[in-house]
Structures are given as structure tokens and as C-alpha cells.
Design an enzyme around this catalytic site. Structure first.
Site, PDB file in Angstrom:
ATOM      1  N   TYR A  20       5.539 -12.152   4.818  1.00  0.00           N
ATOM      2  CA  TYR A  20       5.660 -10.536   5.064  1.00  0.00           C
ATOM      3  C   TYR A  20       6.429 -10.492   6.407  1.00  0.00           C
ATOM      4  O   TYR A  20       6.248 -11.361   7.550  1.00  0.00           O
ATOM      5  CB  TYR A  20       4.380  -9.906   5.056  1.00  0.00           C
ATOM      6  CG  TYR A  20       3.614 -10.218   3.620  1.00  0.00           C
ATOM      7  CD1 TYR A  20       3.943  -9.396   2.589  1.00  0.00           C
ATOM      8  CD2 TYR A  20       2.944 -11.183   3.252  1.00  0.00           C
ATOM      9  CE1 TYR A  20       3.542  -9.218   1.556  1.00  0.00           C
ATOM     10  CE2 TYR A  20       2.366 -11.134   2.178  1.00  0.00           C
ATOM     11  CZ  TYR A  20       2.721 -10.277   1.192  1.00  0.00           C
ATOM     12  OH  TYR A  20       2.067 -10.409  -0.259  1.00  0.00           O
ATOM     13  N   ASP A  55       0.729  -1.262   0.103  1.00  0.00           N
ATOM     14  CA  ASP A  55       0.221  -0.072   0.089  1.00  0.00           C
ATOM     15  C   ASP A  55       0.956   1.304   0.069  1.00  0.00           C
ATOM     16  O   ASP A  55       2.106   1.134   0.190  1.00  0.00           O
ATOM     17  CB  ASP A  55      -0.669   0.099   1.241  1.00  0.00           C
ATOM     18  CG  ASP A  55      -2.091  -1.137   1.148  1.00  0.00           C
ATOM     19  OD1 ASP A  55      -2.658  -1.543  -0.128  1.00  0.00           O
ATOM     20  OD2 ASP A  55      -2.463  -1.540   2.316  1.00  0.00           O
TER      21      ASP A  55
END
Length: 186
Positions: A118, A57
Site C-alpha cells: 500500500y 475504508d
């Protein structure tokens, strides 16, 4: 023209980017690299020259996101990994760097992965408590493990399921035992 499919590892500081994947009229990691590929004459001019393996993002940094693109095989054979790195990084903004370039199988699709991992660095957040224990962080992480509907955390796309399976979520700890954040695999 024979082509070579090249995978690159890209690191970037997310501040200043509207995310990693291409968005019209937005400054994105993919957009920057595609512009460079076009300037170098390595993009074919049809659609998007590059595919990113995962999305970040706006404002989110990445140590190693992966992208792939096709280029003329003769250029790859001439330039090699080092030449591709030098050419891309010579044009790259200061907050983005390509750290590796390798040839992959022509039919490889880097978006098809059996899982993704992640690392979320929380330690750098303002107000992150210094007294978090590994035991409490492990407990919080365990809430995410398993199959859950992440509808409230995702953008609705017709036909795309929002149920995901988190295989593992564990504290991310430095060698001295300080909790940096968490590592999640799904």
C-alpha cells in the site's frame, strides 16, 4: 455454460464511497461494479458477483485495487479485454475507472496473496509538515516493521487474528526527493 474468471484493476476517488467492499444500503466500489455487471447480464444473480482483493475504508482512494468475477466464456472471447473495459467504464461513475481486464486461472482466488503493498499519500493532508526529512520518516516507518498485534486498529471479527507482519515500511519519495508519504508491505 463455460465461464471465464476475469480480474480487473479498479481506480477510484474514495470521496463519495463508503469503502470498496460491498455493504448493504451503502454506496461502495464493489456495489457499483456488481450493479453494472447485473445490468450487462454478466452476473449470475447468486450472491456477490465480484470479489475484491483488498479493502479500503470510506473516503480512501485507490490507484489500482483488484477485483474478480466470472462471466460467460463466449462473452469474454467475443468482447475481450477492450470490450469489457469499454462496457464497464461506459456505466461507471466519474470517480471510478476500470483500467485493466485480464483472464485468470479459474481456480484463482485474488484474496489469497503472500503480501500486499500500500502507498499512503500524506503530502496531500492539510497540515502535513513540509520539513519532514527522509531520515525521520524512515525512523517512524521502522516502528511498524516486524510482527505486531493491530487489535486497536481493526474491527473485531470472531476467529480472525489481529497479529500481522509488516515486511517493509519506507518513505515514499518522488524523483526530486520530496516525501509523498510511505510505502508499506505486509
Amino acid at each position: 455454460m463455460a465461464t471465464a474468471r476475469i480480474a480487473v484493476s479498479v481506480g477510484y476517488i474514495g470521496q463519495g464511497f463508503s469503502g470498496s467492499q460491498y455493504q448493504p444500503d451503502r454506496h461502495t466500489v464493489q456495489g457499483v461494479i456488481e450493479d453494472i455487471l447485473t445490468q450487462l447480464g454478466w452476473a449470475n444473480g447468486e450472491g456477490h458477483a465480484m470479489t475484491m482483493s483488498s479493502r479500503t475504508d470510506a473516503g480512501v482512494s485507490a490507484l489500482a485495487n483488484v477485483g474478480s468475477f466470472d462471466m460467460d466464456r463466449s462473452i469474454w472471447l467475443s468482447a475481450g479485454s477492450r470490450g469489457v473495459l469499454l462496457a464497464l467504464n461506459d456505466q461507471m461513475p466519474d470517480n471510478c475507472v476500470v483500467t485493466k481486464a485480464v483472464e485468470i486461472k479459474p481456480d484463482s482466488n485474488i484474496t489469497d496473496a503472500s503480501s500486499r503493498t500500500y502507498l499512503y499519500r500524506l503530502q496531500a493532508l492539510e497540515g502535513w509538515p513540509k520539513d519532514v526529512t527522509i531520515e525521520s520518516m524512515t525512523g517512524w516507518c521502522s516502528l511498524f516493521e516486524g510482527t505486531h498485534d493491530f487489535n486497536n486498529f481493526s474491527r473485531f471479527v470472531d476467529g480472525r487474528p489481529t497479529e500481522r507482519t509488516v515486511l517493509s515500511c519506507q518513505p515514499w519519495v518522488d524523483p526530486t526527493g520530496v516525501i509523498l508519504g510511505f510505502r508499506i508491505e505486509g
